[in-house]
Design an enzyme around this catalytic site. Sequence first.
Site, mmCIF file in Angstrom:
data_model
loop_
_atom_site.group_PDB
_atom_site.id
_atom_site.type_symbol
_atom_site.label_atom_id
_atom_site.label_comp_id
_atom_site.label_asym_id
_atom_site.label_seq_id
_atom_site.Cartn_x
_atom_site.Cartn_y
_atom_site.Cartn_z
ATOM 1 N N LYS A 238 -23.076 -38.569 -11.009
ATOM 2 C CA LYS A 238 -22.454 -39.899 -10.882
ATOM 3 C C LYS A 238 -22.073 -40.444 -12.263
ATOM 4 C CE LYS A 238 -21.479 -44.169 -9.602
ATOM 5 N NZ LYS A 238 -20.395 -44.682 -8.809
ATOM 6 N N LYS B 43 -23.609 -51.231 -17.078
ATOM 7 C CA LYS B 43 -24.887 -50.548 -16.835
ATOM 8 C C LYS B 43 -24.664 -49.033 -16.756
ATOM 9 C CE LYS B 43 -25.588 -50.401 -12.606
ATOM 10 N NZ LYS B 43 -25.377 -49.423 -11.561
HETATM 11 P P1 NAP Z 1 -23.833 -56.294 -5.681
HETATM 12 O O1 NAP Z 1 -22.700 -56.742 -4.838
HETATM 13 O O2 NAP Z 1 -24.172 -57.042 -6.918
HETATM 14 O O3 NAP Z 1 -25.121 -56.207 -4.717
HETATM 15 C C1 NAP Z 1 -26.394 -55.904 -5.221
HETATM 16 C C2 NAP Z 1 -27.412 -56.035 -4.112
HETATM 17 O O4 NAP Z 1 -28.721 -55.778 -4.632
HETATM 18 C C3 NAP Z 1 -27.489 -57.436 -3.496
HETATM 19 O O5 NAP Z 1 -27.800 -57.290 -2.146
HETATM 20 C C4 NAP Z 1 -28.662 -58.076 -4.254
HETATM 21 O O6 NAP Z 1 -29.302 -59.092 -3.532
HETATM 22 C C5 NAP Z 1 -29.588 -56.895 -4.389
HETATM 23 N N1 NAP Z 1 -30.537 -57.014 -5.499
HETATM 24 C C6 NAP Z 1 -30.259 -57.296 -6.779
HETATM 25 N N2 NAP Z 1 -31.376 -57.260 -7.533
HETATM 26 C C7 NAP Z 1 -32.384 -56.964 -6.682
HETATM 27 C C8 NAP Z 1 -33.783 -56.788 -6.830
HETATM 28 N N3 NAP Z 1 -34.375 -56.887 -8.037
HETATM 29 N N4 NAP Z 1 -34.518 -56.496 -5.740
HETATM 30 C C9 NAP Z 1 -33.942 -56.387 -4.544
HETATM 31 N N5 NAP Z 1 -32.611 -56.519 -4.321
HETATM 32 C C10 NAP Z 1 -31.849 -56.802 -5.390
HETATM 33 O O7 NAP Z 1 -23.645 -54.771 -6.153
HETATM 34 P P2 NAP Z 1 -22.813 -53.579 -5.470
HETATM 35 O O8 NAP Z 1 -21.421 -53.592 -5.991
HETATM 36 O O9 NAP Z 1 -23.069 -53.563 -3.998
HETATM 37 O O10 NAP Z 1 -23.529 -52.337 -6.204
HETATM 38 C C11 NAP Z 1 -24.782 -51.817 -5.781
HETATM 39 C C12 NAP Z 1 -24.997 -50.467 -6.486
HETATM 40 O O11 NAP Z 1 -23.923 -49.585 -6.132
HETATM 41 C C13 NAP Z 1 -25.004 -50.549 -8.022
HETATM 42 O O12 NAP Z 1 -25.916 -49.614 -8.545
HETATM 43 C C14 NAP Z 1 -23.554 -50.154 -8.379
HETATM 44 O O13 NAP Z 1 -23.474 -49.621 -9.689
HETATM 45 C C15 NAP Z 1 -23.286 -49.110 -7.303
HETATM 46 N N6 NAP Z 1 -21.868 -48.876 -6.968
HETATM 47 C C16 NAP Z 1 -21.012 -49.920 -6.768
HETATM 48 C C17 NAP Z 1 -19.672 -49.675 -6.444
HETATM 49 C C18 NAP Z 1 -18.666 -50.785 -6.228
HETATM 50 O O14 NAP Z 1 -17.438 -50.473 -6.217
HETATM 51 N N7 NAP Z 1 -19.079 -52.030 -6.047
HETATM 52 C C19 NAP Z 1 -19.227 -48.350 -6.300
HETATM 53 C C20 NAP Z 1 -20.131 -47.318 -6.470
HETATM 54 C C21 NAP Z 1 -21.442 -47.586 -6.795
HETATM 55 P P3 NAP Z 1 -28.671 -60.579 -3.405
HETATM 56 O O15 NAP Z 1 -27.713 -60.513 -2.249
HETATM 57 O O16 NAP Z 1 -29.850 -61.443 -3.158
HETATM 58 O O17 NAP Z 1 -27.982 -60.866 -4.725
#
Ligand code: NAP
Length: 295
Positions: A172, A240
């Site tokens: 990744k 990150k």
């Molecule tokens: P996001 O929209 O910021 O969502 C993060 C989620 O994690 C939210 O549900 C948040 O809860 C929860 N969270 C944050 N800190 C936490 C903690 N300490 N304990 C428990 N839950 C926690 O992020 P995302 O875009 O979905 O990304 C999630 C992961 O996928 C990341 O590692 C990112 O690098 C990866 N990713 C993202 C994409 C993309 O295009 N977005 C693509 C590939 C991979 P709340 O709802 O309470 O804030």
Amino acid sequence: MTERIGFIGLGIMGRPMARNLLKAGYPLTVWNRSRPGIDALAGEGAAEASCPREVAERTDVVITMVPDSADVEQVALGAGGIIEAGRPGLVMIDMSTISPAVTRRIASRLAEAGIEMLDAPVSGGDTGAIAGTLSIMVGGSEATLARCRPILEAMGRTITYCGPSGAGQTVKLCNQIVGGLNNLAMCEALVFAVKAGVNPRTVIEAVSGGACTSWAIQNLAPKIVERDFQPGFKVVHQQKDLRLALEEADKRSLPLPGTSLVHQLFAAVEADGLGGEGIQSLVKALEKLAGVRVE
Ligand code: NAP
């Protein structure tokens, strides 16, 4: 027997991924740090748990989709974490993008409690999560992947076995190096186009149809000309990932000049308070240097 699935982390990615598991007919129990994620999925037929431990107690396979290494450690090993429901046969699949080294550490702690862990980070953006077409890069035991493959197929189209624990995260990070540099190439071309008096929409159309096309030119460039900086993938998460790649390279005395440059330019975007915007905001750092606006 249909596996009972748990899903922890219902953000931009987790929500549509969990939805696709429901659509595929899996019984689903969810937990999220705050209410909105839980309410969205509970309204669509998922059961709700009060903490990660309770998710794991009620399910066979628990998926995590949270931001960073410390967050996965918290939900897996912290108080009220998955490890407290440890028993043989329980599987945790971490689909977040985190450190390969931390992944191996969490996997070995979980193994002591009888829990098998796969690292299975994804690529494809929010659009791929919604469409169920993600590319999923898997590290861990091949037998556990064989058991979990149908579950991953409900969320993704390309499922690649990468090697032992942590290998999915390493692949990744390779993906993030490519994505970061493709994004920079696209932004630089758009700034050049405007400065040279060419319509950026013409550039998007022409480049998209040729050998230099990319996901960035097809998906991010149109957002830039519309001045749409809503996040599909947030700058903070991209930073990150680049930091993780640079740390892993540093351990091996490996220079990653292109990755470092993208990381620095994104630091300028963050310094402007735009870390919550989408990664297409990289163009704003270049616009400042060039004294133009792409629109
Ligand atoms: P996001 O929209 O910021 O969502 C993060 C989620 O994690 C939210 O549900 C948040 O809860 C929860 N969270 C944050 N800190 C936490 C903690 N300490 N304990 C428990 N839950 C926690 O992020 P995302 O875009 O979905 O990304 C999630 C992961 O996928 C990341 O590692 C990112 O690098 C990866 N990713 C993202 C994409 C993309 O295009 N977005 C693509 C590939 C991979 P709340 O709802 O309470 O804030």
